[in-house]
Design a protein around this motif. Structure first.
Motif, PDB file in Angstrom:
ATOM      1  N   GLY A   1       0.561  16.002 -33.333  1.00 36.99           N
ATOM      2  CA  GLY A   1       1.040  16.025 -34.715  1.00 36.99           C
ATOM      3  C   GLY A   1       1.388  14.636 -35.219  1.00 36.99           C
ATOM      4  N   GLN A   2       1.307  14.447 -36.525  1.00 38.77           N
ATOM      5  CA  GLN A   2       1.626  13.168 -37.159  1.00 38.77           C
ATOM      6  C   GLN A   2       2.470  13.421 -38.403  1.00 38.77           C
ATOM      7  OE1 GLN A   2      -2.179  11.470 -38.100  1.00 38.77           O
ATOM      8  NE2 GLN A   2      -2.540  10.729 -36.027  1.00 38.77           N
ATOM      9  N   GLU A   3       3.404  12.540 -38.649  1.00 34.68           N
ATOM     10  CA  GLU A   3       4.237  12.644 -39.847  1.00 34.68           C
ATOM     11  C   GLU A   3       3.477  12.105 -41.063  1.00 34.68           C
ATOM     12  OE1 GLU A   3       7.110  14.146 -40.189  1.00 34.68           O
ATOM     13  OE2 GLU A   3       7.261  14.620 -38.050  1.00 34.68           O
ATOM     14  N   THR A   4       3.699  12.714 -42.204  1.00 33.03           N
ATOM     15  CA  THR A   4       3.063  12.285 -43.450  1.00 33.03           C
ATOM     16  C   THR A   4       3.818  11.110 -44.049  1.00 33.03           C
ATOM     17  OG1 THR A   4       2.303  14.527 -43.892  1.00 33.03           O
ATOM     18  CG2 THR A   4       2.395  13.036 -45.774  1.00 33.03           C
ATOM     19  N   SER A   5       3.081  10.123 -44.514  1.00 32.93           N
ATOM     20  CA  SER A   5       3.691   8.990 -45.202  1.00 32.93           C
ATOM     21  C   SER A   5       4.292   9.459 -46.523  1.00 32.93           C
ATOM     22  CB  SER A   5       2.632   7.913 -45.477  1.00 32.93           C
ATOM     23  OG  SER A   5       3.109   6.980 -46.435  1.00 32.93           O
ATOM     24  N   MET A   6       5.415   8.873 -46.906  1.00 36.81           N
ATOM     25  CA  MET A   6       6.026   9.253 -48.186  1.00 36.81           C
ATOM     26  C   MET A   6       5.187   8.770 -49.374  1.00 36.81           C
ATOM     27  SD  MET A   6       9.220   6.586 -48.553  1.00 36.81           S
ATOM     28  CE  MET A   6       9.628   7.190 -50.189  1.00 36.81           C
TER      29      MET A   6
END
Length: 198
Positions: free
Chosen positions: A71-76
């Protein structure tokens, strides 16, 4: 010419400024990151009704999911990624709808490992096409490690357009969620045709 007076009404003079402000607002809105959501990424109830009929009785309520990785976090500022929590919720919800998860955790005959290897998205999210590669490994649950019954990397692609949303970031999110949902559906079709030991 010097001394000329602009006799246009005030709204005409401010129209270009208003249009520029509106364009900036739209650009800012489209530039915000919109992470994928678990319920929208999961197999739908309608899909699960069809897919369940193909599954072997040996698989029903018999597959434990190991924690999903990759999984990867979404950039703001931009993008639509799938974080670890969303991935795990998506697979758990999909397998629950399909009737694959055991009633008591960690009691299934099989274990499924899910690894997201790649999520390819365009740099400009206008009418985007998303590609997703996920490796699946199904093993028997036995002490000391069970036999690998199935291992394959599945790649799915999905496009989104103005029929889905006018917002480019939303288009990217929708394409990402659909690519994941399609990947899970492809996995289930493959598991349904798997020759399992008695």
């Amino acid at each position: 010419m010097p001394g000329m007076i602009d006799r246009r009404p005030a709204p005409f003079r401010s129209a270009p400024a208003m249009l520029a402000a509106a364009a900036c607002a739209c650009a800012l809105l489209a530039g915000c990151g919109t992470p994928a959501r678990p319920l929208e990424s999961s197999i739908t109830d309608m899909e699960s009704l069809q897919l369940r009929s193909w599954l072997s009785p040996q698989l029903r309520r018999n597959i434990d999911l190991l924690p999903v990785t990759g999984g990867q976090e979404t950039s703001m500022w931009w993008g639509s990624r799938i974080n670890a929590m969303t991935l795990n919720q998506t697979y758990q919800e999909s397998f629950r709808r399909l009737g694959l998860m055991p009633d008591v955790p960690e009691t299934g005959r099989y274990q499924l490992q899910v690894e997201v290897l790649a999520l390819a998205q365009p740099n400009v999210p206008v009418l985007p096409e998303v590609a997703l590669s996920i490796r699946y490994t199904l093993t028997e649950r036995v002490a000391g490690g069970g036999k690998v019954l199935y291992q394959r990397t599945l790649r799915t692609t999905q496009k989104a357009g103005i029929d889905d949303s006018l917002n480019p970031s939303e288009q990217l999110r929708i394409a990402t969620e659909s690519a994941l949902r399609n990947n899970i559906a492809d996995l289930i079709r493959e598991l349904a045709s798997l020759a399992l030991p008695a």
